[in-house]
Design a protein around this motif. Structure first.
Motif, PDB file in Angstrom:
ATOM      1  N   ASP A  95       0.802  -1.232   0.000  1.00 46.20           N
ATOM      2  CA  ASP A  95       0.000   0.000   0.000  1.00 46.20           C
ATOM      3  C   ASP A  95       0.835   1.282   0.000  1.00 46.20           C
ATOM      4  N   ALA A  96       2.133   1.157   0.182  1.00 42.13           N
ATOM      5  CA  ALA A  96       2.995   2.355   0.166  1.00 42.13           C
ATOM      6  C   ALA A  96       4.403   1.930  -0.226  1.00 42.13           C
ATOM      7  N   ARG A  97       5.103   2.822  -0.933  1.00 41.98           N
ATOM      8  CA  ARG A  97       6.466   2.510  -1.396  1.00 41.98           C
ATOM      9  C   ARG A  97       7.394   3.674  -1.097  1.00 41.98           C
ATOM     10  N   LEU A  98       8.628   3.314  -0.763  1.00 43.82           N
ATOM     11  CA  LEU A  98       9.685   4.309  -0.558  1.00 43.82           C
ATOM     12  C   LEU A  98      10.892   3.863  -1.367  1.00 43.82           C
ATOM     13  N   ASP A  99      11.381   4.746  -2.227  1.00 45.48           N
ATOM     14  CA  ASP A  99      12.559   4.440  -3.044  1.00 45.48           C
ATOM     15  C   ASP A  99      13.738   5.249  -2.507  1.00 45.48           C
ATOM     16  N   LEU A 100      14.781   4.547  -2.054  1.00 41.84           N
ATOM     17  CA  LEU A 100      15.946   5.203  -1.454  1.00 41.84           C
ATOM     18  C   LEU A 100      17.108   5.385  -2.433  1.00 41.84           C
ATOM     19  N   HIS A 101      16.913   5.033  -3.700  1.00 39.86           N
ATOM     20  CA  HIS A 101      17.990   5.226  -4.677  1.00 39.86           C
ATOM     21  C   HIS A 101      18.435   6.682  -4.687  1.00 39.86           C
ATOM     22  N   ARG A 102      19.741   6.895  -4.792  1.00 44.30           N
ATOM     23  CA  ARG A 102      20.360   8.224  -4.829  1.00 44.30           C
ATOM     24  C   ARG A 102      20.178   9.011  -3.527  1.00 44.30           C
ATOM     25  N   HIS A 103      19.849   8.330  -2.435  1.00 46.93           N
ATOM     26  CA  HIS A 103      19.789   8.985  -1.118  1.00 46.93           C
ATOM     27  C   HIS A 103      21.139   8.814  -0.425  1.00 46.93           C
ATOM     28  N   SER A 104      21.573   9.852   0.296  1.00 52.40           N
ATOM     29  CA  SER A 104      22.723   9.681   1.199  1.00 52.40           C
ATOM     30  C   SER A 104      22.220   8.866   2.393  1.00 52.40           C
ATOM     31  N   CYS A 110       1.236  -3.065   4.969  1.00 53.48           N
ATOM     32  CA  CYS A 110       2.382  -3.625   4.263  1.00 53.48           C
ATOM     33  C   CYS A 110       2.949  -2.577   3.318  1.00 53.48           C
ATOM     34  N   ALA A 111       4.242  -2.309   3.473  1.00 54.90           N
ATOM     35  CA  ALA A 111       4.910  -1.298   2.655  1.00 54.90           C
ATOM     36  C   ALA A 111       6.141  -1.923   2.006  1.00 54.90           C
ATOM     37  N   LEU A 112       6.691  -1.222   1.029  1.00 52.77           N
ATOM     38  CA  LEU A 112       7.878  -1.714   0.323  1.00 52.77           C
ATOM     39  C   LEU A 112       8.935  -0.606   0.322  1.00 52.77           C
ATOM     40  N   ILE A 113      10.130  -0.956   0.770  1.00 52.21           N
ATOM     41  CA  ILE A 113      11.252  -0.018   0.713  1.00 52.21           C
ATOM     42  C   ILE A 113      12.245  -0.556  -0.311  1.00 52.21           C
ATOM     43  N   THR A 114      12.527   0.248  -1.335  1.00 46.68           N
ATOM     44  CA  THR A 114      13.502  -0.127  -2.362  1.00 46.68           C
ATOM     45  C   THR A 114      14.825   0.558  -2.019  1.00 46.68           C
ATOM     46  N   HIS A 115      15.842  -0.245  -1.798  1.00 50.36           N
ATOM     47  CA  HIS A 115      17.147   0.296  -1.373  1.00 50.36           C
ATOM     48  C   HIS A 115      18.256  -0.083  -2.349  1.00 50.36           C
ATOM     49  N   GLY A 116      17.977  -1.036  -3.243  1.00 50.71           N
ATOM     50  CA  GLY A 116      18.990  -1.511  -4.173  1.00 50.71           C
ATOM     51  C   GLY A 116      19.947  -2.489  -3.495  1.00 50.71           C
ATOM     52  N   LYS A 117      20.752  -3.152  -4.311  1.00 46.60           N
ATOM     53  CA  LYS A 117      21.740  -4.104  -3.761  1.00 46.60           C
ATOM     54  C   LYS A 117      23.107  -3.446  -3.617  1.00 46.60           C
TER      55      LYS A 117
END
Length: 199
Positions: A98-107, A129-136
């Motif tokens: 129901d919610a997403r956070l994308d952390l790409h290009r974050h310090s 339920c949420a999704l956090i995208t942080h990359g590998k």
């Protein structure tokens, strides 16, 4: 020696016996600030500690030491009391995100603030339920840095009940499902519904 009426008279008489006694010349003194440098340093340290405490209340996530995970490691965490079936469904991506956070290009610092605000906003909006995208973070100087930070931070937030690396369609090992606590309001509503049903 005669009878003295006071210590002052005795003192004056003793001075007279010593001959020509003159009072010492008074030096002019500049009024110095009585506070020492140490006191100033202590006050500054107390002020900085209070500021840090306020910052900690606003953002409780510690960032001092983060144990690094491998880019290909799955992230997994479950609090006591979370049912195994619920955790399995989270792991398998069976809950609606129901919610997403994308952390790409974050310090790291920006990501830290974003994670706290995101989790609190989700709970406020009754997102379960949420999704956090942080990359590998493959091929980076510090591989999986944001992934490692997310793994370190989420268990520190009491609103987070569980989390697990996502399924391939949601970003796989570069993203994480987060299961959140019900808000106080939602818990109260559920309790009232349950009581009505049982009447």
């Amino acid at each position: 020696m005669g009878q003295y009426t006071s210590d002052s008279d005795l003192f004056q008489d003793a001075l007279g016996e010593l001959g020509d006694v003159k009072p010492l010349a008074q030096e002019r003194r500049v009024a110095l600030n009585k506070e020492s440098k140490d006191a100033e340093l202590n006050r500054r340290a107390r002020r900085e500690a209070a500021t840090a405490e306020t910052a900690r209340e606003l953002n409780p996530l510690s960032g001092e030491y983060v144990e690094l995970v491998d880019p290909w490691d799955p992230l997994e965490f479950k609090r006591d009391g979370v049912q195994n079936g619920v955790y399995r469904n989270l792991r398998l991506g069976k809950y609606a995100v129901d919610a997403r956070l994308d952390l790409h290009r974050h310090s790291v610092e920006l990501a830290r603030r974003a994670v706290v605000e995101f989790v609190r906003d989700c709970v406020e909006a009754d997102v379960r339920c949420a999704l956090i995208t942080h990359g590998k973070g493959e091929g980076r100087k510090q591989p999986a840095l944001l992934k490692s930070c997310v793994n370190h931070w989420l268990p520190q937030l009491r609103e987070v009940l569980a989390f697990h690396s996502a399924q391939k369609q949601h970003g796989g090992l570069g993203a994480t499902y987060v299961l959140l606590r019900k808000s106080e309001r939602k818990r109260q509503e559920n309790l009232e519904q349950h009581q009505r049903r049982n009447r």
